[in-house]
Write a protein that holds these residues in place. Structure first.
Motif, PDB file in Angstrom:
ATOM      1  N   ASN A   4       0.826  -1.211   0.000  1.00 30.85           N
ATOM      2  CA  ASN A   4       0.000   0.000   0.000  1.00 30.85           C
ATOM      3  C   ASN A   4       0.857   1.257   0.000  1.00 30.85           C
ATOM      4  OD1 ASN A   4      -2.353  -1.495   0.010  1.00 30.85           O
ATOM      5  ND2 ASN A   4      -2.506  -1.534   2.248  1.00 30.85           N
ATOM      6  N   SER A   5       1.928   1.228   0.789  1.00 24.96           N
ATOM      7  CA  SER A   5       2.824   2.391   0.831  1.00 24.96           C
ATOM      8  C   SER A   5       3.481   2.616  -0.515  1.00 24.96           C
ATOM      9  CB  SER A   5       3.880   2.187   1.917  1.00 24.96           C
ATOM     10  OG  SER A   5       3.287   2.076   3.184  1.00 24.96           O
ATOM     11  N   SER A   6       3.910   1.514  -1.131  1.00 25.00           N
ATOM     12  CA  SER A   6       4.550   1.640  -2.434  1.00 25.00           C
ATOM     13  C   SER A   6       3.586   2.172  -3.472  1.00 25.00           C
ATOM     14  CB  SER A   6       5.082   0.266  -2.876  1.00 25.00           C
ATOM     15  OG  SER A   6       6.037  -0.203  -1.962  1.00 25.00           O
ATOM     16  N   THR A   7       2.339   1.691  -3.402  1.00 27.38           N
ATOM     17  CA  THR A   7       1.322   2.157  -4.358  1.00 27.38           C
ATOM     18  C   THR A   7       1.048   3.639  -4.188  1.00 27.38           C
ATOM     19  OG1 THR A   7       0.316  -0.025  -4.379  1.00 27.38           O
ATOM     20  CG2 THR A   7      -1.038   1.800  -5.169  1.00 27.38           C
ATOM     21  N   ARG A   8       0.926   4.051  -2.923  1.00 23.65           N
ATOM     22  CA  ARG A   8       0.659   5.481  -2.669  1.00 23.65           C
ATOM     23  C   ARG A   8       1.828   6.334  -3.132  1.00 23.65           C
ATOM     24  NH1 ARG A   8      -1.658   3.470   2.179  1.00 23.65           N
ATOM     25  NH2 ARG A   8       0.300   3.856   3.304  1.00 23.65           N
ATOM     26  N   ARG A   9       3.050   5.837  -2.854  1.00 24.86           N
ATOM     27  CA  ARG A   9       4.231   6.587  -3.265  1.00 24.86           C
ATOM     28  C   ARG A   9       4.298   6.716  -4.777  1.00 24.86           C
ATOM     29  NH1 ARG A   9       9.778   5.220  -4.111  1.00 24.86           N
ATOM     30  NH2 ARG A   9      11.159   6.948  -3.526  1.00 24.86           N
ATOM     31  N   PHE A  10       3.972   5.635  -5.456  1.00 22.04           N
ATOM     32  CA  PHE A  10       3.961   5.665  -6.925  1.00 22.04           C
ATOM     33  C   PHE A  10       2.934   6.681  -7.429  1.00 22.04           C
ATOM     34  CE2 PHE A  10       2.335   4.331 -11.006  1.00 22.04           C
ATOM     35  CZ  PHE A  10       3.487   4.011 -11.721  1.00 22.04           C
ATOM     36  N   ALA A  11       1.732   6.658  -6.810  1.00 24.23           N
ATOM     37  CA  ALA A  11       0.667   7.580  -7.247  1.00 24.23           C
ATOM     38  C   ALA A  11       1.044   9.024  -6.983  1.00 24.23           C
ATOM     39  CB  ALA A  11      -0.633   7.224  -6.540  1.00 24.23           C
ATOM     40  N   LEU A  12       1.668   9.289  -5.811  1.00 21.88           N
ATOM     41  CA  LEU A  12       2.030  10.658  -5.475  1.00 21.88           C
ATOM     42  C   LEU A  12       3.129  11.182  -6.397  1.00 21.88           C
ATOM     43  CD1 LEU A  12       2.007  10.501  -1.567  1.00 21.88           C
ATOM     44  CD2 LEU A  12       0.409  11.750  -3.028  1.00 21.88           C
ATOM     45  N   ILE A  13       4.135  10.349  -6.619  1.00 16.50           N
ATOM     46  CA  ILE A  13       5.288  10.797  -7.401  1.00 16.50           C
ATOM     47  C   ILE A  13       4.926  11.013  -8.864  1.00 16.50           C
ATOM     48  CG2 ILE A  13       7.568  10.121  -8.247  1.00 16.50           C
ATOM     49  CD1 ILE A  13       8.022   8.735  -5.570  1.00 16.50           C
ATOM     50  N   TYR A  14       4.175  10.056  -9.418  1.00 15.81           N
ATOM     51  CA  TYR A  14       3.930  10.103 -10.859  1.00 15.81           C
ATOM     52  C   TYR A  14       2.566  10.679 -11.236  1.00 15.81           C
ATOM     53  CZ  TYR A  14       7.987   7.034 -10.980  1.00 15.81           C
ATOM     54  OH  TYR A  14       9.244   6.516 -10.828  1.00 15.81           O
ATOM     55  N   ILE A 345     -10.919   6.820  -9.405  1.00 10.72           N
ATOM     56  CA  ILE A 345     -11.006   5.693  -8.476  1.00 10.72           C
ATOM     57  C   ILE A 345     -10.705   4.365  -9.175  1.00 10.72           C
ATOM     58  CG2 ILE A 345     -12.615   4.327  -7.083  1.00 10.72           C
ATOM     59  CD1 ILE A 345     -13.746   6.938  -6.018  1.00 10.72           C
ATOM     60  N   PRO A 346     -11.371   4.070 -10.298  1.00 11.72           N
ATOM     61  CA  PRO A 346     -11.007   2.814 -10.972  1.00 11.72           C
ATOM     62  C   PRO A 346      -9.578   2.817 -11.505  1.00 11.72           C
ATOM     63  CG  PRO A 346     -12.601   4.067 -12.273  1.00 11.72           C
ATOM     64  CD  PRO A 346     -12.521   4.708 -10.946  1.00 11.72           C
ATOM     65  N   LEU A 347      -9.077   4.015 -11.882  1.00  8.71           N
ATOM     66  CA  LEU A 347      -7.687   4.069 -12.359  1.00  8.71           C
ATOM     67  C   LEU A 347      -6.712   3.742 -11.234  1.00  8.71           C
ATOM     68  CD1 LEU A 347      -7.685   7.209 -14.687  1.00  8.71           C
ATOM     69  CD2 LEU A 347      -7.693   4.793 -15.340  1.00  8.71           C
ATOM     70  N   ILE A 348      -7.009   4.265 -10.030  1.00  3.77           N
ATOM     71  CA  ILE A 348      -6.144   3.989  -8.879  1.00  3.77           C
ATOM     72  C   ILE A 348      -6.153   2.503  -8.552  1.00  3.77           C
ATOM     73  CG2 ILE A 348      -5.899   4.385  -6.388  1.00  3.77           C
ATOM     74  CD1 ILE A 348      -6.831   7.260  -6.893  1.00  3.77           C
ATOM     75  N   ASN A 349      -7.318   1.890  -8.736  1.00  2.83           N
ATOM     76  CA  ASN A 349      -7.432   0.453  -8.429  1.00  2.83           C
ATOM     77  C   ASN A 349      -6.562  -0.418  -9.333  1.00  2.83           C
ATOM     78  OD1 ASN A 349      -9.228   0.881  -6.331  1.00  2.83           O
ATOM     79  ND2 ASN A 349     -11.030   0.711  -7.645  1.00  2.83           N
ATOM     80  N   ILE A 350      -6.208   0.095 -10.501  1.00  2.00           N
ATOM     81  CA  ILE A 350      -5.394  -0.730 -11.404  1.00  2.00           C
ATOM     82  C   ILE A 350      -3.904  -0.424 -11.286  1.00  2.00           C
ATOM     83  CG2 ILE A 350      -7.299  -0.886 -13.052  1.00  2.00           C
ATOM     84  CD1 ILE A 350      -5.704   0.997 -14.884  1.00  2.00           C
ATOM     85  N   PRO A 352      -1.789  -1.278  -8.851  1.00  5.09           N
ATOM     86  CA  PRO A 352      -0.998  -2.485  -8.556  1.00  5.09           C
ATOM     87  C   PRO A 352      -0.765  -3.361  -9.784  1.00  5.09           C
ATOM     88  CG  PRO A 352      -2.639  -2.121  -6.853  1.00  5.09           C
ATOM     89  CD  PRO A 352      -2.938  -1.150  -7.940  1.00  5.09           C
ATOM     90  N   THR A 353      -1.767  -3.460 -10.630  1.00  5.11           N
ATOM     91  CA  THR A 353      -1.612  -4.248 -11.858  1.00  5.11           C
ATOM     92  C   THR A 353      -0.548  -3.638 -12.762  1.00  5.11           C
ATOM     93  OG1 THR A 353      -3.924  -4.928 -11.746  1.00  5.11           O
ATOM     94  CG2 THR A 353      -2.822  -5.176 -13.864  1.00  5.11           C
ATOM     95  N   LEU A 354      -0.578  -2.307 -12.855  1.00  7.10           N
ATOM     96  CA  LEU A 354       0.424  -1.621 -13.674  1.00  7.10           C
ATOM     97  C   LEU A 354       1.827  -1.838 -13.123  1.00  7.10           C
ATOM     98  CD1 LEU A 354      -1.438   1.758 -14.358  1.00  7.10           C
ATOM     99  CD2 LEU A 354      -1.196  -0.194 -15.901  1.00  7.10           C
ATOM    100  N   ILE A 355       1.948  -1.794 -11.777  1.00  2.68           N
ATOM    101  CA  ILE A 355       3.261  -2.016 -11.167  1.00  2.68           C
ATOM    102  C   ILE A 355       3.753  -3.435 -11.461  1.00  2.68           C
ATOM    103  CG2 ILE A 355       4.488  -2.159  -8.972  1.00  2.68           C
ATOM    104  CD1 ILE A 355       2.658   0.031  -7.906  1.00  2.68           C
ATOM    105  N   ARG A 356       2.829  -4.405 -11.330  1.00  2.00           N
ATOM    106  CA  ARG A 356       3.197  -5.798 -11.608  1.00  2.00           C
ATOM    107  C   ARG A 356       3.672  -5.960 -13.049  1.00  2.00           C
ATOM    108  NH1 ARG A 356      -1.235  -7.718 -10.541  1.00  2.00           N
ATOM    109  NH2 ARG A 356      -0.878  -8.248  -8.356  1.00  2.00           N
ATOM    110  N   MET A 357       2.973  -5.296 -13.969  1.00  2.00           N
ATOM    111  CA  MET A 357       3.366  -5.374 -15.370  1.00  2.00           C
ATOM    112  C   MET A 357       4.752  -4.758 -15.570  1.00  2.00           C
ATOM    113  SD  MET A 357      -0.291  -4.377 -17.126  1.00  2.00           S
ATOM    114  CE  MET A 357       0.403  -4.264 -18.777  1.00  2.00           C
TER     115      MET A 357
END
Length: 426
Positions: A4-14, A345-350, A352-357
Motif C-alpha cells: 500500500n505504501s509503495s502504491t501510494r508513493r507511486f501515485a504521489l510521485i507520478y 477511483i477505478p484508475l487507482i485500483n489498477i 498495482p496491476t500496472l506495477i506488476r506489469m
C-alpha cells in the motif's frame, strides 16, 4: 515498504502533479466563468421597470456584478433583445409573448403586479358615471402605448374582448409622458397605461387636475377571460393619503411583471440575481403584501430550474456564508472534481496491476538476455561469456521494486547465479 505504501508513493510521485495540473487547466477552460457584466432591458425611463432595474443594479454591484440598464419601447422589444442576445435579462409584462415564439427564454420569477390604468377626460364622456366600460371608447382618440410595448399588446386584447376593431377608435401613438401632455391639452380623450403604483409617471397622471381613472365594472369577467389578469381593488388614498390619491375606491385589473432570462446567462448568476431581486423589492416599497413576490406564479414562461429551487429553499449554505465569487470558484471546482474522482477511483485500483506489469517487464528483459547468453555459450565452447554475465548480474542487483514483488527479483538473481554455475561447469 509494504504494497500500500509503495502504491501510494507511486501515485504521489507520478500521478499527483499531472492530476493537479489537469484539474487546474480543466477548471479554467471547461467550466466557464460567470459574466461579470450583464444587460437588462426594461422600458421607458419614467416607468417602474426602469426604476426596478436601477435598484437591481445597485444590489448586484455589492456582489461585484455590473448590470447595464437599457430603456426600451416595452415588453415586445425586450423579448426581441433577449432572443437576439442583445440582453441577458428582461422585464416582461404578463400576457405578452409566447414560449413557442421565443424558444429558450425562461422566467426567474414574477416580481410585482402592474395595474391597468385608464385615464380619461370627463368632458369626453357625458355619461353620469363617466367611463366605466371599454365599449365607451368607440370613436374616441386614445393612447395605449407605443407599438412594441406590452401596454399596446394588452390594450388590443382588451379591445378585442369588447369586439372593438382598431379602426373603430383613433389610436394615437404616444408614450406615457407624451400621452399625459396630450390629455392635458385636450388632444386625447383617454390613455391606457400598465404600471405599478410607484412609477413616477403614474404619480404625474394621478396628480394632474381634470383627469379621472376608470373603475372596471366588468373586472371579474376580464379576469376570467384572460388568465394572466386578476381583479384588484385600489382603496381610496392608498397611493398618497395626504393628497387623497386615488379619490375613490377603484376596481381595476392587474397583471404580473416577470423577470426573464436568455439561456446564455450563466447559471451561477441566478442566485445573486434572485437575492438582489428580493432586496430590490424591499427598497421599492411596492403596494403588495410581504412574501407575495418574487413568486413562481402568474406566468406561462418555462420556469428556470435554479430560480424555482431558490424560491423553494432560499440561497445555499455557501451563498449564505461566503462572497459570491468565492462560491463560484468552489462550485466550479466541485463540478469538475466530482466526475474526475469517479474516473480516478477505478484508475487507482489498477495501479498495482500496472506495477506488476512493470516489474514483469524489467525482470523479463534480464531473463531473455540470460537465456540468449546461455544458448550462445552452450553452442560455442570458446565463447567468452563472463563480461556479459557481469553486466546482467549488475542489472539484476540494481532492480528496485515494491516489497510485494521482491521475490521476483530474488528469483531472478538466483537464476543469474544458476547460469554462471552452469557455464562454469561446462
Amino acid at each position: 515498504m509494504d504494497q500500500n505504501s509503495s502504491t501510494r508513493r507511486f501515485a504521489l510521485i507520478y500521478g499527483l502533479p499531472f492530476l493537479l495540473m489537469a484539474i487546474g487547466i480543466a477548471i479554467w477552460l471547461w467550466v466557464p466563468v460567470p459574466q461579470k457584466q450583464i444587460t437588462i432591458t426594461t422600458g421607458a425611463d419614467t416607468g417602474l421597470y426602469y426604476r426596478f432595474a436601477q435598484q437591481l443594479a445597485l444590489e448586484l454591484k455589492k456582489e461585484k456584478i455590473e448590470l447595464k440598464v437599457q430603456t426600451s419601447a416595452g415588453s415586445l422589444e425586450n423579448l426581441q433583445r433577449l432572443q437576439n442576445h442583445q440582453a441577458q435579462l428582461a422585464i416582461i409584462q404578463g400576457g405578452v409573448g409566447k414560449s413557442t415564439d421565443y424558444p429558450g427564454i425562461e422566467a426567474l420569477a414574477a416580481i410585482f403586479d402592474e395595474q391597468v390604468w385608464v385615464f380619461y377626460r370627463p368632458h369626453s364622456f357625458k355619461d353620469k358615471e363617466g367611463l366605466t366600460r371599454l365599449t365607451q371608447l368607440k370613436g374616441r382618440k386614445i393612447a395605449m402605448g407605443m407599438p412594441g410595448s406590452g401596454t399596446r399588446v394588452l390594450a388590443e386584447q382588451l379591445l378585442s374582448l369588447n369586439q372593438i376593431q382598431n379602426q373603430e377608435v383613433q389610436i394615437i401613438d404616444r408614450n406615457a409622458k407624451d400621452a399625459l401632455h396630450d390629455l392635458k391639452n385636450g388632444h386625447l380623450d383617454a390613455a391606457i397605461l400598465v404600471s405599478g403604483p410607484q412609477a413616477p409617471i403614474l404619480m404625474d397622471y394621478l396628480k394632474t387636475p381634470g383627469l379621472q381613472v376608470m373603475s372596471f365594472e366588468q373586472a371579474d369577467a376580464y379576469a376570467l377571460r384572460l388568465s394572466f389578469l386578476k381583479k384588484v381593488t385600489v382603496p381610496r388614498g392608498v397611493i398618497d393619503l395626504p393628497a387623497d390619491l386615488p379619490a375613490k375606491d377603484l376596481h381595476i385589473l392587474s397583471t404580473p411583471a416577470v423577470l426573464a432570462i436568455h439561456p446564455d446567462l450563466h447559471p451561477a448568476l441566478i442566485t445573486p440575481i434572485m437575492r438582489a431581486t428580493e432586496a430590490t423589492l424591499e427598497h421599492l416599497d411596492l403596494l403588495q403584501k410581504d412574501g407575495d413576490f418574487p413568486s413562481a406564479q402568474g406566468f406561462s414562461w418555462p420556469h428556470n430550474a435554479d430560480a424555482s429551487y431558490y424560491l423553494k429553499t432560499g440561497p445555499s449554505f455557501l451563498h449564505r456564508h461566503l462572497p459570491f465569487w468565492t462560491v463560484v470558484w468552489i462550485e466550479r471546482a466541485i463540478r469538475l472534481i466530482v466526475p474526475l474522482i469517479a474516473i480516478l477511483i477505478p484508475l487507482i485500483n489498477i495501479i498495482p496491476t500496472l506495477i506488476r506489469m512493470r516489474v514483469d517487464a524489467l525482470t523479463g528483459a534480464v531473463y531473455k538476455q540470460l537465456r540468449e547468453l546461455e544458448l550462445k555459450a552452450l553452442k560455442d565452447p570458446n565463447y567468452v561469456w563472463r563480461h556479459e554475465w557481469d553486466q546482467l548480474q549488475a542489472k539484476a542487483m540494481r532492480l528496485k521494486v515494491p516489497k510485494k514483488f521482491s521475490a521476483n527479483v530474488y528469483e531472478l538473481r538466483m537464476y543469474v547465479d544458476m547460469i554462471r554455475e552452469k557455464l562454469e561447469q561446462r
